[in-house]
Design an enzyme around this catalytic site. Structure first.
Site, short mmCIF file in Angstrom:
data_model
loop_
_atom_site.label_atom_id
_atom_site.label_comp_id
_atom_site.label_asym_id
_atom_site.label_seq_id
_atom_site.Cartn_x
_atom_site.Cartn_y
_atom_site.Cartn_z
N LEU A 1 0.84 -1.20 0.00
CA LEU A 1 0.00 0.00 0.00
C LEU A 1 0.87 1.25 0.00
O LEU A 1 1.93 1.28 0.64
CB LEU A 1 -0.92 0.00 1.22
CG LEU A 1 -1.84 -1.20 1.37
CD1 LEU A 1 -2.83 -0.96 2.49
CD2 LEU A 1 -2.57 -1.52 0.07
N GLY B 1 1.07 -5.24 1.24
CA GLY B 1 0.01 -5.31 0.23
C GLY B 1 0.44 -6.06 -1.02
O GLY B 1 -0.39 -6.67 -1.70
N ASN C 1 4.61 -7.49 6.68
CA ASN C 1 5.50 -6.86 7.65
C ASN C 1 4.81 -5.76 8.46
O ASN C 1 5.49 -4.93 9.09
CB ASN C 1 6.71 -6.26 6.92
CG ASN C 1 6.31 -5.17 5.94
OD1 ASN C 1 5.16 -5.11 5.50
ND2 ASN C 1 7.22 -4.31 5.58
N GLU C 2 3.47 -5.73 8.45
CA GLU C 2 2.73 -4.62 9.06
C GLU C 2 3.19 -4.28 10.48
O GLU C 2 3.36 -3.11 10.82
CB GLU C 2 1.22 -4.91 9.08
CG GLU C 2 0.50 -4.62 7.78
CD GLU C 2 0.74 -5.67 6.71
OE1 GLU C 2 1.49 -6.64 6.95
OE2 GLU C 2 0.19 -5.51 5.61
N1 CO8 Z 1 4.49 3.63 -0.07
C1 CO8 Z 1 4.93 4.83 -0.49
N2 CO8 Z 1 6.20 5.07 -0.88
C2 CO8 Z 1 7.06 4.03 -0.86
C3 CO8 Z 1 6.68 2.75 -0.44
C4 CO8 Z 1 5.31 2.57 -0.04
N3 CO8 Z 1 4.84 1.37 0.37
N4 CO8 Z 1 7.74 1.92 -0.52
C5 CO8 Z 1 8.77 2.67 -0.98
N5 CO8 Z 1 8.37 3.94 -1.19
C6 CO8 Z 1 9.15 5.06 -1.72
C7 CO8 Z 1 10.39 5.37 -0.88
O1 CO8 Z 1 10.05 6.20 0.20
C8 CO8 Z 1 11.27 6.04 -1.91
O2 CO8 Z 1 10.76 7.37 -2.06
P1 CO8 Z 1 11.77 8.61 -2.39
O3 CO8 Z 1 12.33 8.29 -3.75
O4 CO8 Z 1 10.87 9.80 -2.37
O5 CO8 Z 1 12.80 8.62 -1.30
C9 CO8 Z 1 10.96 5.29 -3.20
O6 CO8 Z 1 9.67 4.68 -2.99
C10 CO8 Z 1 11.96 4.20 -3.54
O7 CO8 Z 1 12.10 3.34 -2.42
P2 CO8 Z 1 13.47 2.62 -2.04
O8 CO8 Z 1 14.60 3.58 -2.23
O9 CO8 Z 1 13.29 2.01 -0.67
O10 CO8 Z 1 13.55 1.51 -3.18
P3 CO8 Z 1 14.37 0.13 -3.11
O11 CO8 Z 1 14.38 -0.35 -4.52
O12 CO8 Z 1 15.65 0.28 -2.39
O13 CO8 Z 1 13.45 -0.86 -2.21
C11 CO8 Z 1 11.37 -1.80 -1.48
C12 CO8 Z 1 12.17 -1.22 -2.65
C13 CO8 Z 1 11.99 -3.13 -1.03
C14 CO8 Z 1 9.94 -2.05 -1.97
C15 CO8 Z 1 11.41 -0.80 -0.30
O14 CO8 Z 1 11.05 0.47 -0.79
C16 CO8 Z 1 10.47 -1.13 0.83
O15 CO8 Z 1 10.75 -2.04 1.62
N6 CO8 Z 1 9.38 -0.36 0.95
C17 CO8 Z 1 8.47 -0.44 2.04
C18 CO8 Z 1 7.48 -1.50 1.81
C19 CO8 Z 1 6.53 -1.58 2.95
O16 CO8 Z 1 6.88 -1.69 4.11
N7 CO8 Z 1 5.24 -1.51 2.62
C20 CO8 Z 1 4.21 -1.57 3.60
C21 CO8 Z 1 3.04 -0.79 3.17
S1 CO8 Z 1 1.68 -1.08 4.29
C22 CO8 Z 1 0.69 -2.25 3.53
O17 CO8 Z 1 0.86 -2.57 2.40
C23 CO8 Z 1 -0.46 -2.91 4.29
C24 CO8 Z 1 -1.05 -2.02 5.26
C25 CO8 Z 1 -2.20 -2.65 6.02
C26 CO8 Z 1 -2.81 -1.54 6.86
C27 CO8 Z 1 -3.61 -2.02 7.98
C28 CO8 Z 1 -3.82 -0.89 8.96
C29 CO8 Z 1 -4.92 -1.16 9.95
#
Ligand code: CO8
Length: 294
Positions: free
Chosen positions: A100, A145, A169-170
């Site tokens: 997400l 997500g 990983n939430e």
């Molecule tokens: N949302 C928004 N922006 C993101 C996300 C995301 N999920 N993931 C990465 N980005 C952004 C980064 O902040 C970065 O932005 P900027 O260029 O402005 O600095 C850009 O994307 C590139 O990211 P990276 O430099 O980290 O890229 P890498 O190629 O090194 O890594 C990964 C890619 C492995 C995908 C890494 O970005 C990562 O681990 N991201 C986080 C993923 C994550 O933890 N997602 C969880 C989202 S929550 C969800 O999906 C379920 C929620 C359920 C909610 C329930 C609540 C009650």
């Protein structure tokens, strides 16, 4: 949009069953391309197989716009008499989907977060409840997500690369995967593994994911699409109606739980995500992601 049918999944459609190996060699390939901003959708009407290639740089995060487009694409394919199966993959190197879009949950109005959550529910209902054969070709990292989307499919093939990880990983973000994320994971890896995995917010490497049954098969990156298409042809050799009723029998109770609690699930999400402490966790996590980069 037709989620509640007699069989629980979408209402069954009688689509002409094609046997792939019996296609005439000189058959002219009929490919239909649906233009979208965040993904390309290509349907081969000879085989009945569509490919959705997600392309929302930099990380295929699931924004409101992305989710809406994806659900519309799935609904179009579902209604298309020529489509029997769909492969979901990414056109972004090393990333299937980052899950997400955290920006959609941070600093937004309750109306916006509610609309966003409805779209998250919708994509899951569309994929988990699909009559089509759904295969995830996971060609990169697939957290949260992204993992949910893959788990909602019928079969998962992952690129054999130790750098790619997948999981819910939430808890690591200080948030809680909702009950239908949990149910979906339980249906794939079982209760004990889900309990362990969810509490610790474990991200599995490709080989660990295979060991746990979170993915069904690992394959070299360059073989991932041909393998997905070959697995697809095995699934399409089964008569649609028998496979669809079986799928529905397995999935209907899980789908119904969300369908009957949809509004309260949205309300819970909005209340939870609006809390100052949760907003703070999301802010810190976004900062961590940005710093990690620099
Ligand atoms: N949302 C928004 N922006 C993101 C996300 C995301 N999920 N993931 C990465 N980005 C952004 C980064 O902040 C970065 O932005 P900027 O260029 O402005 O600095 C850009 O994307 C590139 O990211 P990276 O430099 O980290 O890229 P890498 O190629 O090194 O890594 C990964 C890619 C492995 C995908 C890494 O970005 C990562 O681990 N991201 C986080 C993923 C994550 O933890 N997602 C969880 C989202 S929550 C969800 O999906 C379920 C929620 C359920 C909610 C329930 C609540 C009650």
């Amino acid at each position: 949009s037709g989620h509640l049918s007699h069989y629980g999944i979408k209402s069954l459609q009688c689509k002409p069953t094609r046997i792939l190996s019996q296609l005439p060699c000189n058959s002219s390939y009929q490919r239909r391309l649906f233009a979208n901003k965040n993904m390309t959708v290509e349907l081969d009407s000879n085989t009945g197989v569509a490919v959705i290639q997600m392309k929302n740089p930099p990380v295929n995060s699931l924004s409101l716009e992305f989710l809406t487009e994806f659900s519309i694409s799935m609904e179009k394919l579902e209604m298309d008499r020529e489509c029997r199966g769909v492969v979901i993959t990414s056109s972004i190197p090393r990333i299937f989907s980052a899950g997400l879009d955290i920006n959609e949950m941070y600093g937004k109005t309750p109306e916006h977060t509610g609309e966003f959550w409805r779209a998250v529910q919708e994509i899951w209902l569309n994929v988990y409840g699909s009559n089509l054969v759904t295969i995830a070709a996971i060609n990169g990292a697939s957290p949260a997500g992204g993992c949910l989307l893959a788990m909602a499919c019928d079969y998962r093939i992952m690129a054999d690369n130790p750098k790619y990880t997948i999981g819910l990983n939430e808890t690591k973000l200080g948030i809680v995967a909702p009950f239908w994320f949990k149910d979906t994971m339980m249906s794939v890896i079982g209760r004990r593994a889900t309990e362990h995995s969810l509490q610790l917010g474990i991200m599995y490497s490709a080989s660990e994911a295979l060991r746990n049954g979170l993915v069904d098969q690992l394959i070299a990156q360059d073989k991932i699409m041909p393998t997905a298409l070959s697995v697809m042809s095995e699934w399409l050799a089964i008569p649609d109606h028998a496979r669809q009723i079986t799928k529905s029998m397995m999935r209907k109770p899980t789908l119904d739980r969300l369908l009957t609690n949809r509004e309260s699930d949205i309300q819970n999400f909005v209340n939870f995500i609006s809390k100052d402490s949760i907003q703070k966790s999301l802010q810190l996590y976004l900062e961590m992601l940005r710093q990690r980069k620099s």
